[in-house]
Motif scaffolding. Structure first.
Motif, PDB file in Angstrom:
ATOM      1  N   GLU A  99       0.820  -1.210   0.000  1.00 12.96           N
ATOM      2  CA  GLU A  99       0.000   0.000   0.000  1.00 12.96           C
ATOM      3  C   GLU A  99       0.858   1.266   0.000  1.00 12.96           C
ATOM      4  OE1 GLU A  99      -3.247  -2.689   2.350  1.00 12.96           O
ATOM      5  OE2 GLU A  99      -2.140  -1.154   3.451  1.00 12.96           O
ATOM      6  N   MET A 100       2.024   1.193   0.644  1.00 13.63           N
ATOM      7  CA  MET A 100       2.955   2.318   0.531  1.00 13.63           C
ATOM      8  C   MET A 100       3.448   2.460  -0.905  1.00 13.63           C
ATOM      9  SD  MET A 100       5.346   2.556   3.956  1.00 13.63           S
ATOM     10  CE  MET A 100       5.839   0.840   4.129  1.00 13.63           C
ATOM     11  N   VAL A 101       3.775   1.328  -1.548  1.00 16.41           N
ATOM     12  CA  VAL A 101       4.217   1.364  -2.941  1.00 16.41           C
ATOM     13  C   VAL A 101       3.135   1.954  -3.825  1.00 16.41           C
ATOM     14  CG1 VAL A 101       4.811  -0.050  -4.943  1.00 16.41           C
ATOM     15  CG2 VAL A 101       5.840  -0.545  -2.714  1.00 16.41           C
ATOM     16  N   ALA A 102       1.889   1.516  -3.634  1.00 16.10           N
ATOM     17  CA  ALA A 102       0.782   2.024  -4.447  1.00 16.10           C
ATOM     18  C   ALA A 102       0.625   3.531  -4.267  1.00 16.10           C
ATOM     19  CB  ALA A 102      -0.511   1.304  -4.075  1.00 16.10           C
ATOM     20  N   GLY A 103       0.746   3.996  -3.033  1.00 16.15           N
ATOM     21  CA  GLY A 103       0.632   5.432  -2.783  1.00 16.15           C
ATOM     22  C   GLY A 103       1.727   6.232  -3.468  1.00 16.15           C
ATOM     23  N   LEU A 104       2.945   5.712  -3.431  1.00 16.09           N
ATOM     24  CA  LEU A 104       4.057   6.405  -4.093  1.00 16.09           C
ATOM     25  C   LEU A 104       3.879   6.427  -5.609  1.00 16.09           C
ATOM     26  CD1 LEU A 104       7.007   5.024  -1.935  1.00 16.09           C
ATOM     27  CD2 LEU A 104       6.265   7.415  -2.067  1.00 16.09           C
ATOM     28  N   VAL A 105       3.383   5.319  -6.173  1.00 18.25           N
ATOM     29  CA  VAL A 105       3.130   5.280  -7.619  1.00 18.25           C
ATOM     30  C   VAL A 105       2.060   6.295  -7.995  1.00 18.25           C
ATOM     31  CG1 VAL A 105       2.201   3.876  -9.489  1.00 18.25           C
ATOM     32  CG2 VAL A 105       3.909   2.905  -7.939  1.00 18.25           C
ATOM     33  N   LEU A 157      -1.602  13.557  -3.329  1.00 25.45           N
ATOM     34  CA  LEU A 157      -1.805  12.738  -2.137  1.00 25.45           C
ATOM     35  C   LEU A 157      -0.761  13.053  -1.078  1.00 25.45           C
ATOM     36  CD1 LEU A 157      -2.406   9.175  -3.661  1.00 25.45           C
ATOM     37  CD2 LEU A 157      -4.145  10.761  -2.809  1.00 25.45           C
ATOM     38  N   ARG A 158      -1.152  12.868   0.183  1.00 30.35           N
ATOM     39  CA  ARG A 158      -0.219  12.825   1.293  1.00 30.35           C
ATOM     40  C   ARG A 158      -0.264  11.379   1.819  1.00 30.35           C
ATOM     41  NH1 ARG A 158       0.742  16.621  -0.965  1.00 30.35           N
ATOM     42  NH2 ARG A 158       0.899  18.799  -0.306  1.00 30.35           N
ATOM     43  N   LEU A 159       0.884  10.846   2.195  1.00 30.12           N
ATOM     44  CA  LEU A 159       0.993   9.431   2.539  1.00 30.12           C
ATOM     45  C   LEU A 159       1.244   9.247   4.033  1.00 30.12           C
ATOM     46  CD1 LEU A 159       3.245   8.319  -0.457  1.00 30.12           C
ATOM     47  CD2 LEU A 159       0.746   8.496  -0.358  1.00 30.12           C
ATOM     48  N   VAL A 160       0.429   8.399   4.642  1.00 32.75           N
ATOM     49  CA  VAL A 160       0.577   8.058   6.059  1.00 32.75           C
ATOM     50  C   VAL A 160       0.730   6.545   6.161  1.00 32.75           C
ATOM     51  CG1 VAL A 160      -0.608   7.978   8.295  1.00 32.75           C
ATOM     52  CG2 VAL A 160      -0.708  10.052   6.904  1.00 32.75           C
TER      53      VAL A 160
END
Length: 362
Positions: A91-97, A106-109
């Motif tokens: 899910e971190m990878v998906a957010g970065l992509v 987006l902001r990532l938590v």
């Protein structure tokens, strides 16, 4: 926009203009992370525009559908960047992509429950998050970035002390007057064998007690479960150490048992002691996961070293001989959970992180 809203209404999807937080669940198989999302999101949704995304989640949750992914390229009506709240590497990878390839605002938590040093790739991902949450002081100790500790809470509407006749152990129709329980997936890492060995040693001296084990046995762990059943049969205790499999409602079983045992060898966080305590049930737990931060020795239960079967057995023994002790620790546990581990408190702690991220102080 109206066409999109109409389609969302017909499909049961959310209105993305109102959604400021996405809680992805990019793993189909049920896990502790899934359980956390299922319990927490309805509470967060009372005060926040939040939607889940991914497979294996109930339709009752506010849900962003796959066809709504392009909506992430636009900000919501509030004009604040959406938060993508990851709980796994994927899910971190998906957010970065989404942010760096598709330029989604987006902001990532990220929430970390790991009780071990992270692998280099995971550390690399975590360093790119805008906000980081640890589910315990122990898991926070393995993080190399600023973070906030927000411990999990428990749903006190679902997990509560006995209220009706169905909550009594006698309603189960099983032998004995009292029960001791061990719930969760049946496998070596969960310490099911340690519980079984303790029961084989103790139950012959306590004929009023019955042991119940609930939880899924997957194909890869069937041999492990079969071996445990053979041990039980050899001890002549097949009618007193019972494998119930996956039960329709595990919450009622927390109320039916007088003592709950969490013998895991390793855990991420581990919600079952909280669920037992909320149900007014005393707890004997290993020190895996966050159990030692949940259970107060001598007050709500006992904590022993993970993997130590002898210590587990001896921690259980006094409760079987003195049910009043279990009842007293169960009552104290119920009060402690209501004071320290409400689901609303977890939601509030996470919201503080969101607000800091939106303010650029993640």
């Amino acid at each position: 926009m109206n066409k999109a809203n109409n389609r969302a209404e017909k499909s049961g999807a959310v209105d993305m203009a109102r959604i400021e937080v996405i809680a992805p669940n990019l793993k189909k198989r049920l896990s502790g992370v899934t359980s956390t999302i299922v319990q927490l999101v309805p509470v967060q949704a009372r005060d926040l525009g939040i939607a889940v995304f991914g497979p294996g989640l109930p339709d009752s949750l506010p849900t962003m559908r796959w066809w709504q992914l392009p909506s992430l390229l636009r900000r919501p009506a509030s004009r604040r960047p959406r938060i993508w709240h990851a709980r796994r590497n994927i899910e971190m990878v998906a957010g970065l992509v989404l942010r760096h390839v598709f330029r989604a605002p987006l902001r990532l938590v990220f929430t970390s429950a790991a009780q071990r040093d992270h692998r280099p790739f995971t550390k690399w991902l975590i360093r790119r998050m805008d906000g980081v949450i640890a589910t315990s002081r122990l898991s926070g100790g393995f993080l190399e970035v600023p973070h906030k500790v927000v411990m999990h809470g428990v749903d006190l509407e679902k997990f509560h002390p006995a209220r009706t006749a169905d909550d009594a152990f006698s309603a189960a129709g099983l032998p004995g007057q009292r029960a001791i329980g061990c719930f969760g997936r049946v496998r070596h890492s969960k310490g099911t064998d340690l519980f079984v060995d303790a029961m084989i040693a103790l139950l012959p001296d306590h004929p009023q007690w019955t042991a119940v084990i609930t939880g899924r046995v997957t194909s890869e762990h069937k041999g492990f479960a079969d071996e445990l059943k053979q041990r039980i049969a050899a001890a002549g205790l097949s009618d007193r150490i019972l494998f119930l499999g996956e039960v329709p409602d595990v919450a009622v079983w927390y109320r039916r048992v007088t003592l709950y045992v969490a013998p895991s060898r390793n855990e991420g966080f581990g919600l079952t002691p909280l669920e037992a305590m909320a149900s007014r049930t005393a707890v004997v737990a290993s020190d895996a996961g966050s159990y030692s931060e949940i259970v107060t020795p001598g007050s709500t239960g006992v904590v022993v070293q993970a993997g130590d079967g002898n210590a587990l057995r001896e921690a259980i023994r006094p409760y079987l001989g003195d049910p009043a002790l279990a009842e007293a620790h169960g009552a104290a546990g119920s009060e402690d959970v209501a004071r320290r581990f409400r689901l609303e408190d977890e939601a509030a702690g996470i919201c503080e992180v969101y607000e800091r991220v939106w303010a650029g102080r993640g």
